[in-house]
Write a protein that holds these residues in place. Structure first.
Motif, PDB file in Angstrom:
ATOM      1  N   LYS A 169       0.838  -1.191   0.000  1.00  0.00           N
ATOM      2  CA  LYS A 169       0.000   0.000   0.000  1.00  0.00           C
ATOM      3  C   LYS A 169       0.876   1.246   0.000  1.00  0.00           C
ATOM      4  CE  LYS A 169      -3.694   2.305   2.562  1.00  0.00           C
ATOM      5  NZ  LYS A 169      -4.560   2.267   3.768  1.00  0.00           N
ATOM      6  N   THR A 170       0.531   2.209  -0.860  1.00  0.00           N
ATOM      7  CA  THR A 170       1.277   3.466  -0.910  1.00  0.00           C
ATOM      8  C   THR A 170       1.101   4.215   0.404  1.00  0.00           C
ATOM      9  OG1 THR A 170       0.890   3.606  -3.297  1.00  0.00           O
ATOM     10  CG2 THR A 170       1.598   5.612  -2.171  1.00  0.00           C
ATOM     11  N   PRO A 171       2.201   4.586   1.063  1.00  0.00           N
ATOM     12  CA  PRO A 171       2.087   5.235   2.375  1.00  0.00           C
ATOM     13  C   PRO A 171       1.585   6.676   2.277  1.00  0.00           C
ATOM     14  CG  PRO A 171       4.368   5.185   1.670  1.00  0.00           C
ATOM     15  CD  PRO A 171       3.602   4.375   0.662  1.00  0.00           C
ATOM     16  N   THR A 172       0.885   7.097   3.303  1.00  0.00           N
ATOM     17  CA  THR A 172       0.400   8.474   3.439  1.00  0.00           C
ATOM     18  C   THR A 172       0.868   9.013   4.774  1.00  0.00           C
ATOM     19  OG1 THR A 172      -1.581   8.050   2.103  1.00  0.00           O
ATOM     20  CG2 THR A 172      -1.642   9.956   3.562  1.00  0.00           C
ATOM     21  N   GLN A 173       1.433  10.217   4.764  1.00  0.00           N
ATOM     22  CA  GLN A 173       1.882  10.804   6.023  1.00  0.00           C
ATOM     23  C   GLN A 173       1.667  12.309   6.033  1.00  0.00           C
ATOM     24  OE1 GLN A 173       6.262  10.873   6.653  1.00  0.00           O
ATOM     25  NE2 GLN A 173       6.431   9.968   4.603  1.00  0.00           N
ATOM     26  N   VAL A 174       1.379  12.842   7.209  1.00  0.00           N
ATOM     27  CA  VAL A 174       1.252  14.286   7.379  1.00  0.00           C
ATOM     28  C   VAL A 174       2.648  14.890   7.352  1.00  0.00           C
ATOM     29  CG1 VAL A 174       0.551  16.146   8.941  1.00  0.00           C
ATOM     30  CG2 VAL A 174      -0.890  14.113   8.689  1.00  0.00           C
ATOM     31  N   VAL A 175       2.871  15.846   6.452  1.00  0.00           N
ATOM     32  CA  VAL A 175       4.193  16.466   6.335  1.00  0.00           C
ATOM     33  C   VAL A 175       4.192  17.920   6.829  1.00  0.00           C
ATOM     34  CG1 VAL A 175       4.981  14.975   4.468  1.00  0.00           C
ATOM     35  CG2 VAL A 175       3.737  17.077   3.910  1.00  0.00           C
ATOM     36  N   TYR A 176       3.001  18.458   7.086  1.00  0.00           N
ATOM     37  CA  TYR A 176       2.955  19.815   7.633  1.00  0.00           C
ATOM     38  C   TYR A 176       1.597  20.056   8.283  1.00  0.00           C
ATOM     39  CZ  TYR A 176       3.651  24.841   8.152  1.00  0.00           C
ATOM     40  OH  TYR A 176       3.799  26.099   8.673  1.00  0.00           O
ATOM     41  N   ARG A 177       1.619  20.737   9.435  1.00  0.00           N
ATOM     42  CA  ARG A 177       0.383  21.146  10.119  1.00  0.00           C
ATOM     43  C   ARG A 177       0.364  22.665  10.259  1.00  0.00           C
ATOM     44  NH1 ARG A 177      -3.219  17.817  12.105  1.00  0.00           N
ATOM     45  NH2 ARG A 177      -2.728  15.583  12.266  1.00  0.00           N
ATOM     46  N   PHE A 178      -0.700  23.282   9.721  1.00  0.00           N
ATOM     47  CA  PHE A 178      -0.887  24.721   9.862  1.00  0.00           C
ATOM     48  C   PHE A 178      -1.425  25.048  11.256  1.00  0.00           C
ATOM     49  CE2 PHE A 178      -1.553  23.459   5.476  1.00  0.00           C
ATOM     50  CZ  PHE A 178      -0.837  24.385   4.742  1.00  0.00           C
ATOM     51  N   ASP A 179      -2.284  24.181  11.764  1.00  0.00           N
ATOM     52  CA  ASP A 179      -2.909  24.340  13.074  1.00  0.00           C
ATOM     53  C   ASP A 179      -3.579  23.011  13.420  1.00  0.00           C
ATOM     54  OD1 ASP A 179      -5.253  24.393  11.447  1.00  0.00           O
ATOM     55  OD2 ASP A 179      -5.130  26.570  11.311  1.00  0.00           O
ATOM     56  N   ASP A 180      -4.549  23.029  14.337  1.00  0.00           N
ATOM     57  CA  ASP A 180      -5.135  21.767  14.766  1.00  0.00           C
ATOM     58  C   ASP A 180      -6.149  21.188  13.788  1.00  0.00           C
ATOM     59  OD1 ASP A 180      -7.159  23.586  15.114  1.00  0.00           O
ATOM     60  OD2 ASP A 180      -7.595  23.059  17.197  1.00  0.00           O
ATOM     61  N   HIS A 181      -6.507  21.918  12.730  1.00  0.00           N
ATOM     62  CA  HIS A 181      -7.514  21.399  11.801  1.00  0.00           C
ATOM     63  C   HIS A 181      -7.102  21.491  10.328  1.00  0.00           C
ATOM     64  CE1 HIS A 181      -8.391  25.742  12.113  1.00  0.00           C
ATOM     65  NE2 HIS A 181      -8.827  25.655  10.884  1.00  0.00           N
ATOM     66  N   ARG A 183       8.436  23.815  10.263  1.00  0.00           N
ATOM     67  CA  ARG A 183       9.094  23.180   9.125  1.00  0.00           C
ATOM     68  C   ARG A 183       8.235  22.009   8.648  1.00  0.00           C
ATOM     69  NH1 ARG A 183      14.867  23.845   8.407  1.00  0.00           N
ATOM     70  NH2 ARG A 183      15.785  25.128  10.044  1.00  0.00           N
ATOM     71  N   MET A 184       8.402  21.650   7.384  1.00  0.00           N
ATOM     72  CA  MET A 184       7.846  20.388   6.905  1.00  0.00           C
ATOM     73  C   MET A 184       8.710  19.251   7.421  1.00  0.00           C
ATOM     74  SD  MET A 184       6.680  21.012   2.960  1.00  0.00           S
ATOM     75  CE  MET A 184       5.147  21.846   2.578  1.00  0.00           C
ATOM     76  N   GLN A 185       8.119  18.080   7.530  1.00  0.00           N
ATOM     77  CA  GLN A 185       8.882  16.913   7.944  1.00  0.00           C
ATOM     78  C   GLN A 185       8.333  15.673   7.250  1.00  0.00           C
ATOM     79  OE1 GLN A 185       8.199  17.389  12.192  1.00  0.00           O
ATOM     80  NE2 GLN A 185       6.616  15.824  12.165  1.00  0.00           N
ATOM     81  N   CYS A 186       9.231  14.706   6.992  1.00  0.00           N
ATOM     82  CA  CYS A 186       8.822  13.523   6.241  1.00  0.00           C
ATOM     83  C   CYS A 186       9.713  12.346   6.615  1.00  0.00           C
ATOM     84  CB  CYS A 186       8.915  13.793   4.738  1.00  0.00           C
ATOM     85  SG  CYS A 186       8.247  12.479   3.690  1.00  0.00           S
ATOM     86  N   PRO A 194      12.800  26.782   7.109  1.00  0.00           N
ATOM     87  CA  PRO A 194      11.734  27.234   8.009  1.00  0.00           C
ATOM     88  C   PRO A 194      10.514  27.733   7.243  1.00  0.00           C
ATOM     89  CG  PRO A 194      13.860  27.988   8.801  1.00  0.00           C
ATOM     90  CD  PRO A 194      14.124  27.363   7.463  1.00  0.00           C
ATOM     91  N   TYR A 195       9.329  27.352   7.738  1.00  0.00           N
ATOM     92  CA  TYR A 195       8.083  27.586   7.002  1.00  0.00           C
ATOM     93  C   TYR A 195       6.970  27.871   8.015  1.00  0.00           C
ATOM     94  CZ  TYR A 195       4.184  26.222   3.816  1.00  0.00           C
ATOM     95  OH  TYR A 195       3.041  26.156   3.056  1.00  0.00           O
ATOM     96  N   LEU A 196       6.525  29.123   8.068  1.00  0.00           N
ATOM     97  CA  LEU A 196       5.433  29.533   8.966  1.00  0.00           C
ATOM     98  C   LEU A 196       4.236  29.946   8.123  1.00  0.00           C
ATOM     99  CD1 LEU A 196       7.326  31.711  11.624  1.00  0.00           C
ATOM    100  CD2 LEU A 196       6.833  29.265  11.693  1.00  0.00           C
ATOM    101  N   HIS A 197       3.042  29.469   8.496  1.00  0.00           N
ATOM    102  CA  HIS A 197       1.888  29.696   7.626  1.00  0.00           C
ATOM    103  C   HIS A 197       0.598  29.900   8.433  1.00  0.00           C
ATOM    104  CE1 HIS A 197      -0.869  29.514   4.340  1.00  0.00           C
ATOM    105  NE2 HIS A 197       0.019  29.046   3.464  1.00  0.00           N
ATOM    106  N   PRO A 198       0.449  31.060   9.090  1.00  0.00           N
ATOM    107  CA  PRO A 198      -0.810  31.319   9.788  1.00  0.00           C
ATOM    108  C   PRO A 198      -1.955  31.755   8.875  1.00  0.00           C
ATOM    109  CG  PRO A 198       0.712  33.134  10.120  1.00  0.00           C
ATOM    110  CD  PRO A 198       1.478  32.070   9.401  1.00  0.00           C
ATOM    111  N   SER A 199      -1.656  32.197   7.654  1.00  0.00           N
ATOM    112  CA  SER A 199      -2.697  32.672   6.740  1.00  0.00           C
ATOM    113  C   SER A 199      -3.706  31.564   6.449  1.00  0.00           C
ATOM    114  CB  SER A 199      -2.060  33.148   5.430  1.00  0.00           C
ATOM    115  OG  SER A 199      -3.041  33.606   4.522  1.00  0.00           O
ATOM    116  N   GLU A 200      -4.978  31.914   6.339  1.00  0.00           N
ATOM    117  CA  GLU A 200      -6.028  30.919   6.107  1.00  0.00           C
ATOM    118  C   GLU A 200      -6.654  31.008   4.716  1.00  0.00           C
ATOM    119  OE1 GLU A 200      -8.819  29.946   9.057  1.00  0.00           O
ATOM    120  OE2 GLU A 200      -7.528  30.454  10.740  1.00  0.00           O
ATOM    121  N   ARG A 201      -7.061  32.195   4.276  1.00  0.00           N
ATOM    122  CA  ARG A 201      -7.678  32.303   2.954  1.00  0.00           C
ATOM    123  C   ARG A 201      -6.655  32.033   1.858  1.00  0.00           C
ATOM    124  NH1 ARG A 201      -9.919  37.640  -0.204  1.00  0.00           N
ATOM    125  NH2 ARG A 201      -7.971  38.469   0.683  1.00  0.00           N
TER     126      ARG A 201
END
Length: 263
Positions: free
Chosen positions: A39-51, A247-250, A89-96
């Motif tokens: 099965k092709t793996p799936t992983q979270v590589v970045y979280r902007f926030d809790d949702h 940061r992104m992570q993988c 380094p990667y910061l992304h609080p923007s939503e729209r």
């Protein structure tokens, strides 16, 4: 007239053929037991926030990239293949306005509707930090990428700043608009010209340019006359109370057999 029936293989040859056939069956069964579908793996590589988060679908940290916003019930494909994470380094609080770099900042995937649809964004030709120089920073020179207040900001180690436009389009530059008049000096004379719809660049958020090219006193890009590029920040805005990853992570070994991990 009768026909003589061929006798076929002799006894020794028939035995050898039977043994080979038995060996092949054994190998087939053995292979089938150990080489089932992976099965092709799936992983979270970045979280902007809790949702809100990005998922990579693929082996060796390369593959399709998907965006999810559980509050707005959005699950959209950013790109279908070959994506590799941004390592700075990667910061992304923007939503729209959402912006995800291509490999090491060569370009961008952007969304202007909270992640429902995605578009390509690029650096404006001739819009680099040095006049007549490259339009985009070298990947080794990129220090960080920050997306805040519906704008993306690439900070370089050499102190230059690249960014997307302010988040609006002047009605005069939309289809059917009258354009934006401006003046410039050429060989000591003042020349009048006009930015017109269709030749004044893409809509907001889909192009990146250096601050030097549009806002320094001796700027050189005609986009300096487009209101969405005027009075733009000359430094990355401060980010406060950010709860996402920096940061992104993988994990490159995810989904690989033990014998292939760590290679």
């Amino acid at each position: 007239m009768g026909y003589t029936k061929a006798s076929g293989l002799n006894k020794e040859d028939r035995m050898n053929k039977k043994n080979c056939f038995t060996l092949l069956i054994g190998l087939f069964v053995l292979t089938g037991c150990h080489a089932g579908p992976t099965k092709t793996p799936t992983q979270v590589v970045y979280r902007f926030d809790d949702h809100r988060y990005l998922e990579l679908v693929g082996f060796n940290c390369q593959g399709a990239l998907w965006f999810t916003d559980t509050q707005r019930n959005i699950h959209s494909e950013v790109t279908s293949q070959f994506y590799r994470i941004f390592t700075k380094p990667y910061l992304h609080p923007s939503e729209r306005y959402l912006a995800v770099t291509m490999y090491e900042g060569a370009g961008f995937f952007v969304s202007k509707d909270y992640g429902q649809t995605w578009h390509l964004a690029r650096y404006i030709p001739g819009g680099g930090a040095k006049r007549y120089g490259a339009s985009n920073p070298e990947s080794d020179d990129i220090l960080s990428f920050t997306v805040v207040n519906d704008q993306g900001f690439i900070q370089t180690k050499t102190g230059d700043l690249y960014m997307s436009s302010k988040p609006f389009d002047d009605p005069r530059l939309l289809p059917g608009g009258e354009g934006v008049p401006y003046n410039y000096t050429f060989k000591g004379k003042t020349v009048s010209d006009r930015l017109i719809p269709g030749s004044a660049g893409l809509d907001w958020g889909r192009q990146y340019i250096s601050w030097n090219a549009v806002d320094r006193p001796n700027h050189w890009s005609i986009f300096a006359h487009d209101p969405k590029w005027q009075n733009i920040p000359n430094k990355v805005p401060e980010v406060k109370n950010y709860t996402g990853w920096d940061r992104m992570q993988c994990n490159p070994d995810l989904g690989l057999p033990a014998s292939e991990q760590g290679k």
